[in-house]
Design a protein around this motif. Structure first.
Motif, PDB file in Angstrom:
ATOM      1  N   ALA A   3       0.824  -1.211   0.000  1.00 21.34           N
ATOM      2  CA  ALA A   3       0.000   0.000   0.000  1.00 21.34           C
ATOM      3  C   ALA A   3       0.855   1.258   0.000  1.00 21.34           C
ATOM      4  O   ALA A   3       0.517   2.245  -0.663  1.00 21.34           O
ATOM      5  N   SER A   4       1.992   1.228   0.703  1.00 25.33           N
ATOM      6  CA  SER A   4       2.851   2.418   0.738  1.00 25.33           C
ATOM      7  C   SER A   4       3.448   2.704  -0.634  1.00 25.33           C
ATOM      8  O   SER A   4       3.624   3.862  -1.001  1.00 25.33           O
ATOM      9  N   GLU A   5       3.720   1.645  -1.409  1.00 28.32           N
ATOM     10  CA  GLU A   5       4.250   1.845  -2.752  1.00 28.32           C
ATOM     11  C   GLU A   5       3.195   2.450  -3.669  1.00 28.32           C
ATOM     12  O   GLU A   5       3.491   3.327  -4.482  1.00 28.32           O
ATOM     13  N   VAL A   6       1.976   1.963  -3.549  1.00 28.77           N
ATOM     14  CA  VAL A   6       0.865   2.500  -4.350  1.00 28.77           C
ATOM     15  C   VAL A   6       0.606   3.955  -3.965  1.00 28.77           C
ATOM     16  O   VAL A   6       0.408   4.803  -4.837  1.00 28.77           O
ATOM     17  N   ALA A   7       0.644   4.245  -2.684  1.00 26.53           N
ATOM     18  CA  ALA A   7       0.410   5.614  -2.217  1.00 26.53           C
ATOM     19  C   ALA A   7       1.525   6.548  -2.656  1.00 26.53           C
ATOM     20  O   ALA A   7       1.287   7.733  -2.916  1.00 26.53           O
ATOM     21  N   TYR A   8       2.722   6.029  -2.781  1.00 25.81           N
ATOM     22  CA  TYR A   8       3.864   6.876  -3.127  1.00 25.81           C
ATOM     23  C   TYR A   8       3.940   7.195  -4.619  1.00 25.81           C
ATOM     24  O   TYR A   8       4.532   8.198  -5.007  1.00 25.81           O
ATOM     25  N   LYS A   9       3.343   6.368  -5.473  1.00 20.10           N
ATOM     26  CA  LYS A   9       3.442   6.573  -6.925  1.00 20.10           C
ATOM     27  C   LYS A   9       3.023   7.981  -7.348  1.00 20.10           C
ATOM     28  O   LYS A   9       3.802   8.679  -7.993  1.00 20.10           O
ATOM     29  N   PRO A  10       1.810   8.437  -7.024  1.00 18.76           N
ATOM     30  CA  PRO A  10       1.429   9.793  -7.452  1.00 18.76           C
ATOM     31  C   PRO A  10       2.261  10.873  -6.757  1.00 18.76           C
ATOM     32  O   PRO A  10       2.580  11.902  -7.357  1.00 18.76           O
ATOM     33  N   VAL A  11       2.643  10.611  -5.528  1.00 24.28           N
ATOM     34  CA  VAL A  11       3.498  11.563  -4.803  1.00 24.28           C
ATOM     35  C   VAL A  11       4.851  11.655  -5.494  1.00 24.28           C
ATOM     36  O   VAL A  11       5.377  12.755  -5.719  1.00 24.28           O
ATOM     37  N   GLY A  12       5.408  10.526  -5.868  1.00 25.94           N
ATOM     38  CA  GLY A  12       6.695  10.496  -6.549  1.00 25.94           C
ATOM     39  C   GLY A  12       6.653  11.223  -7.885  1.00 25.94           C
ATOM     40  O   GLY A  12       7.591  11.936  -8.245  1.00 25.94           O
ATOM     41  N   LEU A  13       5.568  11.053  -8.636  1.00 30.91           N
ATOM     42  CA  LEU A  13       5.429  11.752  -9.913  1.00 30.91           C
ATOM     43  C   LEU A  13       5.368  13.259  -9.715  1.00 30.91           C
ATOM     44  O   LEU A  13       6.023  14.028 -10.428  1.00 30.91           O
ATOM     45  N   ALA A  14       4.585  13.685  -8.747  1.00 35.34           N
ATOM     46  CA  ALA A  14       4.475  15.121  -8.469  1.00 35.34           C
ATOM     47  C   ALA A  14       5.804  15.689  -7.979  1.00 35.34           C
ATOM     48  O   ALA A  14       6.220  16.776  -8.404  1.00 35.34           O
ATOM     49  N   LEU A  15       6.477  14.946  -7.122  1.00 37.84           N
ATOM     50  CA  LEU A  15       7.772  15.409  -6.619  1.00 37.84           C
ATOM     51  C   LEU A  15       8.808  15.489  -7.731  1.00 37.84           C
ATOM     52  O   LEU A  15       9.660  16.377  -7.726  1.00 37.84           O
ATOM     53  N   GLY A  16       8.724  14.578  -8.684  1.00 38.19           N
ATOM     54  CA  GLY A  16       9.636  14.617  -9.819  1.00 38.19           C
ATOM     55  C   GLY A  16       9.472  15.895 -10.631  1.00 38.19           C
ATOM     56  O   GLY A  16      10.456  16.521 -11.038  1.00 38.19           O
ATOM     57  N   ALA A  70      17.434  14.920  -3.045  1.00 35.45           N
ATOM     58  CA  ALA A  70      16.908  15.565  -1.837  1.00 35.45           C
ATOM     59  C   ALA A  70      15.384  15.519  -1.808  1.00 35.45           C
ATOM     60  O   ALA A  70      14.780  15.218  -0.769  1.00 35.45           O
ATOM     61  N   VAL A  71      14.755  15.782  -2.938  1.00 37.19           N
ATOM     62  CA  VAL A  71      13.285  15.779  -2.992  1.00 37.19           C
ATOM     63  C   VAL A  71      12.751  14.357  -2.855  1.00 37.19           C
ATOM     64  O   VAL A  71      11.781  14.122  -2.121  1.00 37.19           O
ATOM     65  N   ASP A  72      13.356  13.382  -3.535  1.00 41.92           N
ATOM     66  CA  ASP A  72      12.919  11.987  -3.418  1.00 41.92           C
ATOM     67  C   ASP A  72      13.052  11.476  -1.987  1.00 41.92           C
ATOM     68  O   ASP A  72      12.162  10.797  -1.466  1.00 41.92           O
ATOM     69  N   ARG A  73      14.173  11.793  -1.360  1.00 47.73           N
ATOM     70  CA  ARG A  73      14.391  11.346   0.023  1.00 47.73           C
ATOM     71  C   ARG A  73      13.360  11.970   0.962  1.00 47.73           C
ATOM     72  O   ARG A  73      12.797  11.298   1.834  1.00 47.73           O
ATOM     73  N   SER A  74      13.100  13.258   0.783  1.00 41.16           N
ATOM     74  CA  SER A  74      12.095  13.939   1.615  1.00 41.16           C
ATOM     75  C   SER A  74      10.711  13.329   1.410  1.00 41.16           C
ATOM     76  O   SER A  74       9.959  13.141   2.371  1.00 41.16           O
ATOM     77  N   GLY A  75      10.380  13.012   0.171  1.00 39.72           N
ATOM     78  CA  GLY A  75       9.086  12.384  -0.114  1.00 39.72           C
ATOM     79  C   GLY A  75       8.964  11.018   0.518  1.00 39.72           C
ATOM     80  O   GLY A  75       7.906  10.649   1.051  1.00 39.72           O
ATOM     81  N   ALA A  76      10.033  10.226   0.468  1.00 38.74           N
ATOM     82  CA  ALA A  76      10.011   8.905   1.079  1.00 38.74           C
ATOM     83  C   ALA A  76       9.867   9.002   2.597  1.00 38.74           C
ATOM     84  O   ALA A  76       9.128   8.230   3.210  1.00 38.74           O
ATOM     85  N   MET A  77      10.553   9.973   3.183  1.00 46.35           N
ATOM     86  CA  MET A  77      10.445  10.156   4.640  1.00 46.35           C
ATOM     87  C   MET A  77       9.034  10.588   5.030  1.00 46.35           C
ATOM     88  O   MET A  77       8.488  10.112   6.027  1.00 46.35           O
ATOM     89  N   ALA A  78       8.434  11.467   4.241  1.00 42.56           N
ATOM     90  CA  ALA A  78       7.061  11.908   4.521  1.00 42.56           C
ATOM     91  C   ALA A  78       6.082  10.741   4.371  1.00 42.56           C
ATOM     92  O   ALA A  78       5.155  10.597   5.181  1.00 42.56           O
ATOM     93  N   THR A  79       6.302   9.909   3.364  1.00 44.04           N
ATOM     94  CA  THR A  79       5.437   8.745   3.164  1.00 44.04           C
ATOM     95  C   THR A  79       5.537   7.790   4.344  1.00 44.04           C
ATOM     96  O   THR A  79       4.528   7.263   4.809  1.00 44.04           O
TER      97      THR A  79
END
Length: 88
Positions: A3-16, A70-79
């Motif tokens: 579930a965390s991977e599914v939740a992170y997909k749209p977040v990862g795209l936006a962060l990119g 830096a942005v990817d790491r921050s997104g992963a930590m927030a997730t």
């Protein structure tokens, strides 16, 4: 897929997308400070030397990689804070 991977997909795209905009702005400012010119050279700019073009390309790549990490790491930590698991 967890579930965390599914939740992170749209977040990862936006962060990119956001990291690309941040990196482009940062590169523009760094180039302006370093060279005193408004625009960095493109690879096909015949009025610029090889040295200028290669330095600009290397600097741009380094800035983009740094900002993306830096942005990817921050997104992963927030997730992880939200879901309790690290996106993987």
């Amino acid at each position: 897929m967890r579930a965390s991977e599914v939740a992170y997909k749209p977040v990862g795209l936006a962060l990119g997308a956001v990291s690309g905009m941040i990196a482009a702005a940062a590169f523009k400012q760094v180039w302006k400070i370093g060279e005193g010119e408004g625009d960095a050279p493109s690879a096909t700019d015949e009025d610029r030397s090889w040295k200028q073009i290669l330095i600009a390309a290397a600097l741009q790549g380094a800035i983009f990689a740094l900002v993306k990490a830096a942005v990817d790491r921050s997104g992963a930590m927030a997730t992880r804070r939200v879901t309790g698991t690290w996106p993987g």
